[in-house]
Design a protein around this motif. Structure first.
Motif, mmCIF file in Angstrom:
data_model
loop_
_atom_site.group_PDB
_atom_site.id
_atom_site.type_symbol
_atom_site.label_atom_id
_atom_site.label_comp_id
_atom_site.label_asym_id
_atom_site.label_seq_id
_atom_site.Cartn_x
_atom_site.Cartn_y
_atom_site.Cartn_z
ATOM 1 N N VAL A 1 -4.575 10.491 -5.141
ATOM 2 C CA VAL A 1 -6.018 10.261 -4.964
ATOM 3 C C VAL A 1 -6.789 11.546 -5.263
ATOM 4 C CG1 VAL A 1 -7.830 9.668 -3.295
ATOM 5 C CG2 VAL A 1 -5.624 8.473 -3.222
ATOM 6 N N LEU A 2 -6.321 12.667 -4.701
ATOM 7 C CA LEU A 2 -7.073 13.936 -4.793
ATOM 8 C C LEU A 2 -7.307 14.353 -6.237
ATOM 9 C CD1 LEU A 2 -5.283 15.969 -1.965
ATOM 10 C CD2 LEU A 2 -7.264 14.438 -1.782
ATOM 11 N N GLU A 3 -6.273 14.190 -7.080
ATOM 12 C CA GLU A 3 -6.400 14.718 -8.446
ATOM 13 C C GLU A 3 -7.348 13.881 -9.310
ATOM 14 O OE1 GLU A 3 -2.322 15.021 -9.763
ATOM 15 O OE2 GLU A 3 -2.135 12.879 -10.106
ATOM 16 N N LEU A 4 -7.770 12.721 -8.817
ATOM 17 C CA LEU A 4 -8.686 11.886 -9.597
ATOM 18 C C LEU A 4 -10.123 11.918 -9.065
ATOM 19 C CD1 LEU A 4 -6.489 8.732 -10.315
ATOM 20 C CD2 LEU A 4 -7.074 10.597 -11.870
ATOM 21 N N LEU A 5 -10.390 12.794 -8.077
ATOM 22 C CA LEU A 5 -11.760 12.890 -7.552
ATOM 23 C C LEU A 5 -12.573 13.889 -8.370
ATOM 24 C CD1 LEU A 5 -11.108 12.958 -3.687
ATOM 25 C CD2 LEU A 5 -12.153 11.100 -5.009
ATOM 26 N N PRO A 6 -13.813 13.540 -8.693
ATOM 27 C CA PRO A 6 -14.692 14.535 -9.335
ATOM 28 C C PRO A 6 -14.839 15.745 -8.389
ATOM 29 C CG PRO A 6 -15.694 12.345 -9.312
ATOM 30 C CD PRO A 6 -14.486 12.254 -8.440
ATOM 31 N N PRO A 7 -15.094 16.956 -8.939
ATOM 32 C CA PRO A 7 -15.099 18.183 -8.120
ATOM 33 C C PRO A 7 -15.944 18.092 -6.841
ATOM 34 C CG PRO A 7 -15.280 18.734 -10.436
ATOM 35 C CD PRO A 7 -15.310 17.246 -10.365
ATOM 36 N N SER A 8 -17.152 17.513 -6.939
ATOM 37 C CA SER A 8 -18.011 17.506 -5.740
ATOM 38 C C SER A 8 -17.429 16.561 -4.672
ATOM 39 C CB SER A 8 -19.437 17.105 -6.101
ATOM 40 O OG SER A 8 -19.412 15.798 -6.624
ATOM 41 N N ASP A 9 -16.822 15.449 -5.106
ATOM 42 C CA ASP A 9 -16.203 14.525 -4.139
ATOM 43 C C ASP A 9 -14.941 15.136 -3.531
ATOM 44 O OD1 ASP A 9 -17.782 11.922 -4.280
ATOM 45 O OD2 ASP A 9 -17.432 12.379 -6.385
ATOM 46 N N LEU A 10 -14.210 15.887 -4.357
ATOM 47 C CA LEU A 10 -13.001 16.545 -3.849
ATOM 48 C C LEU A 10 -13.393 17.550 -2.756
ATOM 49 C CD1 LEU A 10 -9.933 16.950 -4.074
ATOM 50 C CD2 LEU A 10 -10.380 18.724 -5.786
ATOM 51 N N ALA A 11 -14.467 18.307 -2.996
ATOM 52 C CA ALA A 11 -14.929 19.292 -2.003
ATOM 53 C C ALA A 11 -15.349 18.572 -0.718
ATOM 54 C CB ALA A 11 -16.088 20.101 -2.581
ATOM 55 N N GLU A 12 -16.031 17.433 -0.884
ATOM 56 C CA GLU A 12 -16.479 16.675 0.288
ATOM 57 C C GLU A 12 -15.277 16.094 1.050
ATOM 58 O OE1 GLU A 12 -19.513 13.796 -0.834
ATOM 59 O OE2 GLU A 12 -19.195 12.785 1.097
ATOM 60 N N CYS A 13 -14.272 15.636 0.286
ATOM 61 C CA CYS A 13 -13.056 15.067 0.888
ATOM 62 C C CYS A 13 -12.332 16.135 1.723
ATOM 63 C CB CYS A 13 -12.153 14.544 -0.237
ATOM 64 S SG CYS A 13 -10.573 13.907 0.320
ATOM 65 N N ARG A 14 -12.272 17.348 1.157
ATOM 66 C CA ARG A 14 -11.616 18.460 1.859
ATOM 67 C C ARG A 14 -12.363 18.772 3.166
ATOM 68 N NH1 ARG A 14 -11.768 24.182 1.596
ATOM 69 N NH2 ARG A 14 -9.720 25.154 1.429
ATOM 70 N N GLU A 15 -13.690 18.836 3.071
ATOM 71 C CA GLU A 15 -14.507 19.118 4.263
ATOM 72 C C GLU A 15 -14.285 18.060 5.336
ATOM 73 O OE1 GLU A 15 -18.794 19.528 3.710
ATOM 74 O OE2 GLU A 15 -18.349 21.088 2.228
ATOM 75 N N GLU A 16 -14.301 16.789 4.883
ATOM 76 C CA GLU A 16 -14.129 15.670 5.813
ATOM 77 C C GLU A 16 -12.735 15.736 6.468
ATOM 78 O OE1 GLU A 16 -16.480 13.568 6.619
ATOM 79 O OE2 GLU A 16 -15.104 12.508 7.970
ATOM 80 N N ALA A 17 -11.711 16.029 5.648
ATOM 81 C CA ALA A 17 -10.342 16.139 6.178
ATOM 82 C C ALA A 17 -10.266 17.277 7.191
ATOM 83 C CB ALA A 17 -9.360 16.383 5.032
ATOM 84 N N PHE A 18 -10.898 18.398 6.881
ATOM 85 C CA PHE A 18 -10.833 19.551 7.786
ATOM 86 C C PHE A 18 -11.528 19.239 9.113
ATOM 87 C CE2 PHE A 18 -9.767 23.506 5.037
ATOM 88 C CZ PHE A 18 -8.791 22.786 4.363
ATOM 89 N N ARG A 19 -12.651 18.466 9.037
ATOM 90 C CA ARG A 19 -13.349 18.079 10.272
ATOM 91 C C ARG A 19 -12.429 17.215 11.140
ATOM 92 N NH1 ARG A 19 -18.247 17.770 8.095
ATOM 93 N NH2 ARG A 19 -17.854 15.770 7.104
ATOM 94 N N GLU A 20 -11.768 16.244 10.513
ATOM 95 C CA GLU A 20 -10.867 15.335 11.249
ATOM 96 C C GLU A 20 -9.676 16.122 11.807
ATOM 97 O OE1 GLU A 20 -11.003 11.963 11.674
ATOM 98 O OE2 GLU A 20 -12.269 11.137 10.081
ATOM 99 N N LEU A 21 -9.141 17.048 11.007
ATOM 100 C CA LEU A 21 -7.964 17.814 11.431
ATOM 101 C C LEU A 21 -8.316 18.731 12.603
ATOM 102 C CD1 LEU A 21 -6.581 18.650 7.890
ATOM 103 C CD2 LEU A 21 -5.351 17.336 9.632
ATOM 104 N N ALA A 22 -9.523 19.288 12.577
ATOM 105 C CA ALA A 22 -9.941 20.193 13.659
ATOM 106 C C ALA A 22 -9.905 19.449 14.994
ATOM 107 C CB ALA A 22 -11.337 20.745 13.373
ATOM 108 N N ALA A 23 -10.234 18.160 14.950
ATOM 109 C CA ALA A 23 -10.243 17.363 16.178
ATOM 110 C C ALA A 23 -8.819 17.119 16.703
ATOM 111 C CB ALA A 23 -10.949 16.032 15.923
ATOM 112 N N LEU A 24 -7.808 17.243 15.828
ATOM 113 C CA LEU A 24 -6.413 17.013 16.243
ATOM 114 C C LEU A 24 -5.732 18.307 16.704
ATOM 115 C CD1 LEU A 24 -5.119 14.739 13.307
ATOM 116 C CD2 LEU A 24 -6.042 14.008 15.488
#
Ligand SMILES: C[S@@+](CC[C@H](N)C(=O)[O-])C[C@H]1O[C@@H](n2cnc3c(N)ncnc32)[C@H](O)[C@@H]1O
Length: 269
Positions: A224-247
């Motif tokens: 999935v990651l390698e097919l995201l446009p750069p801005s969506d990939l950056a947003e995906c990373r941010e979103e993942a980091f937010r979720e991971l911080a909660a764990l």
């Protein structure tokens, strides 16, 4: 969507050099699969979708010099790197060949055991691969396979992430995503009798969010990651980091992966 087995394998080819180097995820699950297989010295083993050898190496140790293990994988990169590792370890009872699990180029009834760790759920046609494994097994043969069980905190967050970003890829993701996959009916439909099906949890820890992100790229999640446009990939990373911080716990970020291990016997036709 009709998936192409070569495109699925190509995702893993791009991950092959770093595969299982971030945390020993597949190494631990593969070692556990080999424990479930209860291999005896002298047995001949086919490892379907062998990757970098997470299952092949412990299996080769268990069957010993009088046994043999053939690992097959459709990714040429995986097979080349694994062949180098086999040679470096000086193993005479193991080999890796490039092959499609759905159309095995091996003789009928030529193996005692077929192993497959975290592979069948990824294939376009898992039933065909199970049927091929059955064909390759001697009449008394057994298959021992595993697949992820997608429950728990980690998967709740991943489902949310993929629901959002899975729709933003520049073209369809080449690997099928089957969160409800069950090995039992797949093996039964291919002519196996399931004798054990056990769900187990394996605990892993990431030092931090960056290590988790590195790990995501080192395995199939990169599809999935390698097919995201750069801005969506950056947003995906941010979103993942937010979720991971909660764990996060004082020991880092835990990953509690559930896996289903299934042992099944070939039913004579
Ligand atoms: C999640 S990895 C698991 C690898 C290994 N069993 C392990 O536990 O580390 C899936 C593997 O299946 C391989 N694969 C994907 N499609 C395949 C196919 N059609 N035939 C054979 N191998 C395939 C990939 O190249 C990859 O190495």
């Amino acid at each position: 969507m009709e998936h192409d087995p070569r495109e699925v394998a190509a995702v893993f080819g791009r991950a092959a050099a770093r595969y299982d180097t971030v945390i020993p995820f597949f190494a631990r699950l593969g070692a556990r699969l080999v424990e479930w297989a209860d291999l005896a010295p002298g047995e001949s083993v086919l490892d379907v979708g062998c990757g970098r050898g997470a299952t092949l190496f412990p299996a080769a140790e268990r069957v010993g010099p009088s046994g043999r293990v053939l690992g097959v994988d459709l990714s040429n990169e995986m097979v080349e790197l694994l062949s180098d590792d086999i040679e470096q370890r000086g193993l005479a009872n193991a080999a890796a060949w490039q092959m499609n699990a759905q159309e095995l180029d091996v003789a009928d009834e030529s193996f005692d055991v077929a192993l497959s760790s975290f592979v069948l759920h990824l294939l376009p046609d898992p039933e065909a691969a199970a049927g091929e494994a059955r064909r390759a097994l001697r009449p008394s043969g057994r298959v021992v396979a595993s697949a992820p069980v997608t429950t728990g905190q980690q998967w709740e967050f991943l489902r949310r992430l993929f629901a959002t970003f899975g729709n933003r890829t520049i073209r369809p993701v080449p690997a099928p995503f089957r969160p409800d996959f069950d090995l039992v009916p797949v093996l039964e439909s291919a002519g196996f009798q399931v004798v054990r099906s056990v769900d187990e949890h394996v605990e892993f820890h990431f030092a931090d969010e960056e290590q988790w992100w590195d790990w995501a790229w080192s395995q199939g999640m990169r599809a999935v990651l390698e097919l995201l446009p750069p801005s969506d990939l950056a947003e995906c990373r941010e979103e993942a980091f937010r979720e991971l911080a909660a764990l996060r716990t004082p020991d880092g970020i835990p990953l509690r992966q559930a896996a289903r291990f299934v042992v099944a016997h070939k039913v004579p036709s």
